[in-house]
Design an enzyme around this catalytic site. Structure first.
Site, PDB file in Angstrom:
ATOM      1  N   THR A 157       0.858  -1.422  -0.108  1.00 49.55           N
ATOM      2  CA  THR A 157       0.123  -0.326   0.407  1.00 49.55           C
ATOM      3  C   THR A 157       0.837   0.803  -0.263  1.00 49.55           C
ATOM      4  OG1 THR A 157      -1.269   1.364   1.564  1.00 49.55           O
ATOM      5  CG2 THR A 157       0.164   0.118   2.549  1.00 49.55           C
TER       6      THR A 157
ATOM      7  N   LYS B  11       1.131  -2.723   7.278  1.00 53.11           N
ATOM      8  CA  LYS B  11       1.795  -3.892   5.680  1.00 53.11           C
ATOM      9  C   LYS B  11       3.189  -3.696   5.061  1.00 53.11           C
ATOM     10  CE  LYS B  11      -2.566  -4.009   3.252  1.00 53.11           C
ATOM     11  NZ  LYS B  11      -2.262  -4.922   2.279  1.00 53.11           N
TER      12      LYS B  11
ATOM     13  N   GLU C 191       0.445   4.008   1.986  1.00 54.43           N
ATOM     14  CA  GLU C 191       0.370   4.471   3.033  1.00 54.43           C
ATOM     15  C   GLU C 191       1.882   3.505   3.618  1.00 54.43           C
ATOM     16  OE1 GLU C 191      -1.568   6.179   5.634  1.00 54.43           O
ATOM     17  OE2 GLU C 191      -3.327   6.368   4.106  1.00 54.43           O
TER      18      GLU C 191
ATOM     19  N   TYR D  82      -1.539   1.147  10.269  1.00 48.89           N
ATOM     20  CA  TYR D  82      -2.102  -0.102   9.537  1.00 48.89           C
ATOM     21  C   TYR D  82      -1.028  -0.025   8.160  1.00 48.89           C
ATOM     22  CZ  TYR D  82      -4.103  -0.930   4.053  1.00 48.89           C
ATOM     23  OH  TYR D  82      -3.894  -1.024   3.146  1.00 48.89           O
TER      24      TYR D  82
END
Length: 323
Positions: free
Chosen positions: A120, A152, A122, A148
Site C-alpha cells: 500500500t 503493511k 500508506e 496499518y
C-alpha cells in the site's frame, strides 16, 4: 484469494472467472451477511474456511486448492480502525502474510505457486523528505504513519524476504488509493458518494467528515486488480507501484460528487467532526506508475472525474431501490 469479500476481491473474482480460472476464496467459517452476499453474487467462487491468524487452516487451504496463483488481499485495511485496534491489525495484516507464505512453503508448493502481496501507498507516509517530485516509486523510502501502514510494511518486507530467501515467485503491488462502487461505506470516498446520493434523494440533510485537506492519488479499483493479475503473468517477480500520477484533495472529491447531483456548493451540507480526525494524518500521496506502465503495459481506463461520477450514480441507483 484472501479478502474475497472486500472491494478488490469482488473485482478480482470477476476478472479471474472471465479468464477461465477456477477461483477459490478463503473465508472465516461463520455464516454472516457478507458471506451470503458473496455466494449470491459470485456462485462460481469455491469457498474454503480458513483464517490468516491460523496457520494450520492455511496449510489445509493450500493443500485443498493446490493454487497456481495466490492473491493475498486480506487485511485490516481501514487506517482509522487500525489506530483503535493496532494489535489485531498486526496479527492479520502483518503476521497473516507470514502465515500464508509459510503455508505455501511447507506444503511444497514454493516452485509452482505465484504469490501476489497487496502492499500500500500508506507505507510511504506522505512526508516531504522521502517524496520525489514525480511521486513515490518502487525505490522511495518508507515512513508509515499508522498501525496499518506499519503492518503493511512488515508484510511487504517479509514477502520480499521469501522471494529472495527461497526463490519463490512473490510480487508486491504498492497500490495507491483505488475506489469504486464496491468500496465499503467506512471509507471516505464511498461515505461521501453514498451521502451525496442520500441528500439528492432527500434521505439525509448533511454529511460529517474529518479533515478535508489531505490529498490522495485516487484511481478505479477495476483497473488496479487488472494490474495485480498482470504482475503474476510477468516472467519474473518484482515490486510495482500502481497509481494515476495525480493527486486530489477531499475537497475536490466533494466538489465533483455534489456536482454530479447538480449542486455547485457543498459547504451547506458538510460538517467537520473532530471524532473523524486521526492521531497522525498523511498529508499527500502521489504515485509514479511509470514502471508498471513500461514493464507490464498497465494503464488505467477511468479518470478522477469519471470515478467520482461512477460512484455517485451507483449509489443513487442503490438507494433509489430502497427508498
Amino acid at each position: 484469494m484472501t479478502g474475497v469479500t472486500g472491494q478488490d476481491g469482488g473485482h478480482l473474482a470477476e476478472l479471474l472467472h472471465s479468464k477461465g480460472y477456477e477461483v477459490f476464496g478463503l473465508i472465516r467459517g461463520q455464516r454472516n451477511a457478507r458471506r451470503e452476499a458473496l455466494e449470491r453474487e459470485f456462485p462460481f467462487v469455491r469457498l474454503i474456511e480458513a483464517d490468516l491468524t491460523d496457520q494450520t487452516s492455511l496449510i489445509h487451504a493450500v493443500a485443498t486448492s493446490q493454487p497456481h496463483e495466490i492473491y493475498n488481499l486480506g487485511a485490516i485495511s481501514h487506517v482509522g480502525y487500525s489506530f483503535r485496534n493496532p494489535q489485531l491489525t498486526a496479527d492479520i495484516t502483518a503476521k497473516g502474510v507470514l502465515n500464508l507464505l509459510e503455508a505455501v512453503r511447507v506444503s511444497g508448493l514454493s516452485d509452482s505457486t505465484r504469490f501476489y502481496q497487496a502492499s500500500t501507498s500508506e507505507m510511504f507516509g506522505g512526508l516531504d523528505y522521502n517524496r520525489p517530485g514525480a511521486g513515490y516509486n518502487e525505490n522511495s523510502l518508507f515512513h508509515p504513519r499508522s498501525p496499518y501502514g506499519v503492518a503493511k510494511l512488515y508484510a511487504h518486507w517479509i514477502a520480499r524476504n521469501y522471494r529472495e530467501s527461497y526463490g519463490m515467485f512473490v510480487s508486491t503491488g504498492i497500490l495507491f488509493n483505488h475506489e469504486g462502487e464496491r468500496r465499503g461505506l467506512e471509507f471516505v470516498t464511498r461515505k461521501i458518494t453514498n451521502a451525496v446520493a442520500a441528500i439528492h434523494l432527500g434521505l439525509q440533510d448533511h454529511l460529517a467528515l474529518g479533515d478535508l485537506w489531505p490529498k490522495r492519488d485516487w484511481g478505479y479499483a477495476g483497473d488496479y486488480v487488472r494490474g495485480m493479475w498482470q504482475m503474476l503473468q510477468h516472467h519474473e517477480p518484482d515490486d510495482f507501484v500502481l497509481a494515476t500520477g495525480e493527486t486530489h484533495s477531499i475537497e475536490e472529491f466533494l466538489t465533483l460528487a455534489f456536482a454530479a447531483i447538480g449542486e455547485t456548493d457543498w459547504k451547506p451540507y458538510v460538517r467537520q467532526d473532530p471524532q473523524f480526525r486521526r492521531p497522525a494524518e498523511v498529508d499527500i500521496l502521489l504515485g509514479d506508475p511509470s514502471k508498471a506502465e513500461r514493464v507490464l503495459g498497465w494503464e488505467r481506463t477511468v479518470d478522477f472525474p469519471g470515478l467520482v461520477s461512477l460512484m455517485v450514480q451507483h449509489d443513487i441507483q442503490v438507494l433509489s431501490r430502497h427508498a
